[in-house]
Write an enzyme that holds these catalytic residues in place. Sequence first.
Site, PDB file in Angstrom:
ATOM      1  N   LYS A 228       0.833  -1.201   0.000  1.00 13.81           N
ATOM      2  CA  LYS A 228       0.000   0.000   0.000  1.00 13.81           C
ATOM      3  C   LYS A 228       0.867   1.250   0.000  1.00 13.81           C
ATOM      4  CE  LYS A 228      -3.917  -1.858   2.624  1.00 13.81           C
ATOM      5  NZ  LYS A 228      -4.956  -1.626   1.602  1.00 13.81           N
ATOM      6  N   ARG A 302     -10.534 -11.308   1.390  1.00 14.51           N
ATOM      7  CA  ARG A 302     -11.407 -12.305   0.755  1.00 14.51           C
ATOM      8  C   ARG A 302     -10.764 -13.683   0.772  1.00 14.51           C
ATOM      9  NH1 ARG A 302     -11.412  -8.924  -4.710  1.00 14.51           N
ATOM     10  NH2 ARG A 302     -11.223  -7.312  -3.125  1.00 14.51           N
TER      11      ARG A 302
END
Length: 451
Positions: A228, A302
């Site tokens: 990130k 996920r």
Amino acid sequence: IANKDFEGEYKQTSLIYNQTEIKRILLVGLGKEDEIDSEKLRSAGFLIGKKQRELKSGLVHIAPAMQIDKEADIIIPVAEGVLYSKYDFTKFKTDKKDKNKRASYHFFGIHLQDRDAVNYELKRIETMHEGITLTRDLGNMPSNYLTPVILKNNVQNEFNNSRSVKIEVLDKKELAALKFRLLLSVSQGSKQDPCLIILRYKPASAKGKKIVLVGKGVTFDSGGISIKPPASMDEMKFDMAGAAAVIGIMKSVEKLKPQNEIIGVIPAVENMPGGNAVKPGDIIKAYNGKTVEILNTDAEGRLILADALSYAVKRFKPDIVIDFATLTGSIVAALGDKMAGIFSNSSELVNIFKEAGDSCGDRVWPMPMLDAYSKDLESKYADIVNLGGRWGGAITAAKFLENFVSETDWVHIDIAGTANDVKNIDYLPNGATGYGPRLFFRVLPALQNKK
Ligand code: BES
Ligand code: ZN
Ligand code: ZN
């Protein structure tokens, strides 16, 4: 009031000093009577609690100075606001100034008729807030003080002596033996071992739906190899807010003892770009046998949820699965920080959650689950990829999860926007908001009537 110094405008206050037994009276405006709603009442309660701390008053009596039909509808949200005002997170402040947070409050209404019902509800809401406090404390902990294993230790401390909630932990070795390969692929770039925490509550004669709750527990999300950008990366300590919600719910379940069997499942990992990290292009076989091509290691939530969901569905055979996850930045782009996105394979469940959310304050907004979105997840080399197209990322994330719940009734709540640092809701200041428990306990009675 006669001087019109105080006209009862919403959030207007006036402090009156008195020479009788009651030394101070705080007037709090609620605005026009027909415009009062539960959110305004929570904010008013918060204001009362703040003032109480400021004035260092021990016991405050709160009296709704109005004619009310259903007393609990007014009193409970005000009480909630007071409870929110008592929260702060000062663990890491060496100079702790404000020590008045245990100050108590008491309701008496000039017109209170159904005192027993009100007291019962107050007790219930206080117990729920013990869970919310735990949710917030866990959420606010920095990742160096809350690794997956420390999270597990904290949960063990909370539940080891519990008679009604049993705790079970799968460590890294056991996860490997059970083939939680997606979950392990996320944690393999970190020095911190992963684990799966299971909390089981089963009343002697369970009635109604059997519910499994799954919470995303990424104690820190650096993004992994798909790292990130640095701005706000510190906020990724909140990436276990879903796990914290489930733990807080189970804490209150322990005391509120609902009729349903309820099971909490928490996959806990740290997502880091270490030398052994999973890399874009890697293909991993999920717990349920599907192969997943990892295109972006930052879409890790996920992956751990996929294994946790398919394991929970297979092992516990629940009637309903609810997952809470700070899953996508895309849901924040879509809904901001005041509503969570709700995705489900049952429109009836969406309606139940929507109504519950509107009344309790943990609001949800329905998102689409159209099958066409799944096309984005087709892989050249494996069954599916873990990354959707440029747009609609919250939806493709939900469509990804759908592959792992079989036919079970399932609700996915993307709390990336609502879990922390919500602006302009008075009773939710900085840091973890404790989103989740309120919604769950409002939904629970409505689930009893579901088909
Ligand atoms: N934990 C983040 C989602 C998130 C973003 C939570 C902002 C709170 C605030 C999640 O793991 C993530 O990184 N999602 C990516 C997915 C993308 C790579 C497909 C995102 O939403 O950008
Ligand atoms: Zn991520
Ligand atoms: Zn994440």
